[in-house]
Scaffold this active site. Sequence first.
Site, PDB file in Angstrom:
ATOM      1  N   GLU A  82      -4.062 103.848 -26.446  1.00  0.00           N
ATOM      2  CA  GLU A  82      -4.001 103.308 -25.078  1.00  0.00           C
ATOM      3  C   GLU A  82      -4.569 104.301 -24.067  1.00  0.00           C
ATOM      4  OE1 GLU A  82      -0.117 102.109 -23.186  1.00  0.00           O
ATOM      5  OE2 GLU A  82      -0.899 100.109 -23.607  1.00  0.00           O
ATOM      6  N   HIS A 120      -0.836 105.187 -52.696  1.00  0.00           N
ATOM      7  CA  HIS A 120      -0.933 103.958 -53.471  1.00  0.00           C
ATOM      8  C   HIS A 120      -1.421 102.802 -52.597  1.00  0.00           C
ATOM      9  CE1 HIS A 120       1.192 105.798 -56.897  1.00  0.00           C
ATOM     10  NE2 HIS A 120       1.687 106.551 -55.942  1.00  0.00           N
ATOM     11  N   LYS A 166      -1.792  89.963 -19.366  1.00  0.00           N
ATOM     12  CA  LYS A 166      -0.515  89.766 -18.665  1.00  0.00           C
ATOM     13  C   LYS A 166      -0.616  88.611 -17.671  1.00  0.00           C
ATOM     14  CE  LYS A 166       1.136  94.546 -18.775  1.00  0.00           C
ATOM     15  NZ  LYS A 166       1.356  95.769 -17.982  1.00  0.00           N
TER      16      LYS A 166
END
Lengths: 461, 461
Positions: free
Chosen positions: A299, A320, A433
Site C-alpha cells: 500500500e 512444499h 470506496k
Amino acid sequence: MSVVLDWSNLATDRLDGRGVPPADVDGPLADRFRQALRTVLGWRDDGRLGFLDLPDGVDIAHEVTARVSEWVAGVDDVLVLGIGGSALGAVVLRDALGGVRWNDSVALRRGRPRLHVADNPDPDSVRSLLADLDPARTAVNVVSKSGSTAETMALHLVVRAWMEEGLAGGGHAAVAEAVARRLLITTDPERGSLRPMAEREGIATLPIPPDVGGRFSVLSAVGLVPAAVVGADLPALLAGAAQMRDACLVDDLRRNPAGLFATLLHALHTDQGRPIHVMMPYADRLRPLAFWFQQLWAESLGKDGRGPTPLPALGAVDQHAQVQLFMEGPHDKVVVFLTAPFAGEVTVAAGSDAPEALRYLDGRGLGELLDAERRATTEALRRGGRPSATLELSAVDERTLGSVLMLLEVATVLAGALYGVDPLDQPGVEQGKLYTYGLMGREGFDPPDFPPADPARRAGA
Amino acid sequence: MSVVLDWSNLATDRLDGRGVPPADVDGPLADRFRQALRTVLGWRDDGRLGFLDLPDGVDIAHEVTARVSEWVAGVDDVLVLGIGGSALGAVVLRDALGGVRWNDSVALRRGRPRLHVADNPDPDSVRSLLADLDPARTAVNVVSKSGSTAETMALHLVVRAWMEEGLAGGGHAAVAEAVARRLLITTDPERGSLRPMAEREGIATLPIPPDVGGRFSVLSAVGLVPAAVVGADLPALLAGAAQMRDACLVDDLRRNPAGLFATLLHALHTDQGRPIHVMMPYADRLRPLAFWFQQLWAESLGKDGRGPTPLPALGAVDQHAQVQLFMEGPHDKVVVFLTAPFAGEVTVAAGSDAPEALRYLDGRGLGELLDAERRATTEALRRGGRPSATLELSAVDERTLGSVLMLLEVATVLAGALYGVDPLDQPGVEQGKLYTYGLMGREGFDPPDFPPADPARRAGA
C-alpha cells in the site's frame, strides 16, 4: 543486537555473478540511499512521519496498561474490530507475544482472555464467532482512525446490538452503561464520528495520533491495546523500537539495517528485474509479520505504475508449495528469510520400532529440523543464483518485535523515496470506496454504471 | 451450473484497449488451447493424470466414510499430520464445508470432533497444540505419499510418543493397541515406509493412488478423510468434480472453463507481461482455496525459468492492504475473484443513536456490504484498465467444491502444456531436501559446504 539483517547472499560473489556488486554498497547505492534518507528526513521535518515518535510514547504505554487492565477484568474474550492497519498489527503482536498459534483453532488460556481480531464483515464468520462468545464476558475494542471505515463500522453496530441483547434484563440505562464499560475505542483524537459518540455515551477512548497513518500505527494504541491484552511488556516493545529507529536514521548505509533492506531490494528490482519480494519466516509465531509487511510494502509503494509485489511465505510449509517456483521459476524474486530461536524444543524419539529410513530423526529436535530446512533452502537458492537475505531475531520478545516492526517501517519510507512515490497515501482505493457507498445507498453517492454481463463470456459446469 | 467463470473483464472492449481481444478466443487462442488439450490428453493416455479418475472413486468414498466413522467414535479432536498437498486440501474442505472460521481461535462443535491440520514442525506450535488436546480422545491421520517427508514423519513420531504416554497405565500391548486404533495412515498403497509399519502394527490405511501427485490429491483419501470428519457428503463432492472434469475436457474453448482460465491467464502473462495471478475470494470460508491454488499453480508451473506467480488475497480485507498495488502499481497482475452466496445474512441495525454518517448501514446486511465491495472493486479495477475474471460458485457445498477444485486442477495441467513445462514434477525442491538430510546427520547424506558468514554484510540494532 536484537535484530540483524544479513545480506551476504544478495551479493554477486555469492551468486555466481547475479545480485548486487558488494562494492556498490560503498558507491552508487550509498549515494542513492543518502538521497533517500534526506527525503525521509524532510518528510519528518514536515510532520508527516509521526510513527517515528511512537517509541517515545511511554506515557501512552502506561495509560494503555492501566485502561486495559480495568477494561478486561472478568472477561473471557476480547474482540478487536478493525481492518487493514487496524487489524494486522494486532495479530502480529498476539501471535508473537501471546503464545497463540496462528491458523489454529485452539487458544491457550494463560489466565488471560482470548484475543480475537475480526476484520472481515463476512456474515458467516461473524455468526460463527459470536455464537462462541458470551456477550456478558466479552470486551470489545473498536479501531478506526477515521471512524468511517464501512467494514469496521458495520461490525461495530452488529457487535453492539449483540452485546445489548445479551445484557438485556436490566433497564435501558443499565444496559447502556454495561455495554459502554466493555467498549474501548481507538481513534483519531480530534476527527471522525467515533469520538463524539464515545463522549456522549461514556465510552473510554485511546488516541491514534493524527500524523500516524493506519499502516504505520502498530506502536500506537492500535497495537498496544492487543499487546497489553496478551500480557506484553509495553515499555520493552517501545524501547526496542526506539533503539532500532535510531540505528535506521544514520547515513552510513553499511550500518543502517533499514537502509540496506530498502536500498538493496529496490536495486534488485529496478536494476535487475526482481519486482517480487518474498517475506518468509521460519516460525509459525512470526507468520502474521509477513502479512503485516505485505500491507505496509504494497500500500505504501504500489502507485504511479510502480512498486514491488510483496509475497508472504512460511518455512518449512512453503518448501512444499512456493519454493519450487522460487528455485526454478523466472529470476524475478528476492527472498527475505526471518528467523528466531524457538521458545522451547520438542525432541523426536524414533524407537527401535521406527522404520530404518526415519532413524536419523531419533534424538533430534523439531526446531533443529526447521532450522536445518531454512539453512538448506537458503543454500540451495544461493547455488541457483537466487538472492536472499535473512532478518535474524535474537528472540521472540517485546524488544525484538519493536525492533523489527520499526526496521520495516523505516525501510518502507526509505523505499518510497527510492521508488519516487509518496509512501504515506493510498489514492487507489478511494474510487472503490465511493462505488461501495453508492451501491449501499448512502446519500450523496451514486452506484457505478456497470457494463451489462456478457453471456458469451461465461462458461461453467 | 455450480461453478461459472466470467471473463468479461479480461477483454479489450472492457479495458480501454488493454486485455485480450475477444475475437482471439475464437482464433489464435483457440488454436493454442486445442494444442494444449491434445498434450494433456496424451499425458492422460500415458497414465500420468490419475487425478482425473478420482471423481469415479465412489467405492473409496464409501470406504472412507465407514472407516472414519469408526475411527473418530468417542474422540473430541482429530489431528491431520501432513504438509503441502497433504495439508492444504484438508483445510480447504474443513473451512468450506465444516463451518469453522479460518484464522479464528474457536472451533464450532457441531457434535463432531474439531479438526486440526498440523503441517509445520514448529516446536512452539506443536507444544501449544498438544497441550490443549487429550491423547485419549484424539484421533490422528498421518498423510504422506512417500512415507519419508521429514516434517510429517517427525511430527508423526512426536505425536505417537505423546499418545503412548497419555495412554500409559495399561500394559505395553494394550497401549500399542489403543494407539493403533486411533491412527489412520493415508499413503501410497505399494511403496514407502509407512505401509509395512502400519501392517505390522495393525493400523488402518487408506491409499493415495500411485499416479496421483500430492498437489492433485485432494479428491483422494487425502481430502476425503478430513471432509468426512466434518460431515461432508463425499459422493456429492465427487459428483461435482466428475461433472466439471467432463466440461473441462471438451475442445471448444468458449465452453471450457478450465481452458479459458488457463489460456487467458497464460496469454495475459506471455503476450502482455502480467506474470502475477491474484486469487481473491470474497468469503472467509473460501480463503484456504487461494492458498491451495497457490501451491498447485506455483509448484506445477514454476520451472525451467518460467511460470507465473500466484498471489492469494482476501476480500474485503485486502482492499485495505493489497488493492492499492493492484489498482495503481505496475500492469503486471490479473485478478481472479471468487464469489459465493453466504450461508446466512447478518443485518446491521444503526439505531437513532448512531452517528449520521453511519445511518446508510441501517437495515443492510454484512453479506450485502461484502458483495457491494467486490462489485465496486471489480469495477474500479476495470476502469483503471486492470483485467479481472470472476469464478462464481452457486453455493458453498460439496458439489461446488468438487467442481471448483477439479476446474483448477485441469486448468493447471493445461497451463503446464501452454507454458511448455511438466506440471507433474517438482525437481527444484530435491536439492534442499538432500541438504536437510545432510544437516540432520542422516546416513549417506552430506551437509552442504556453506560459505562463511561475512561480518561486513551484517547490520542491526
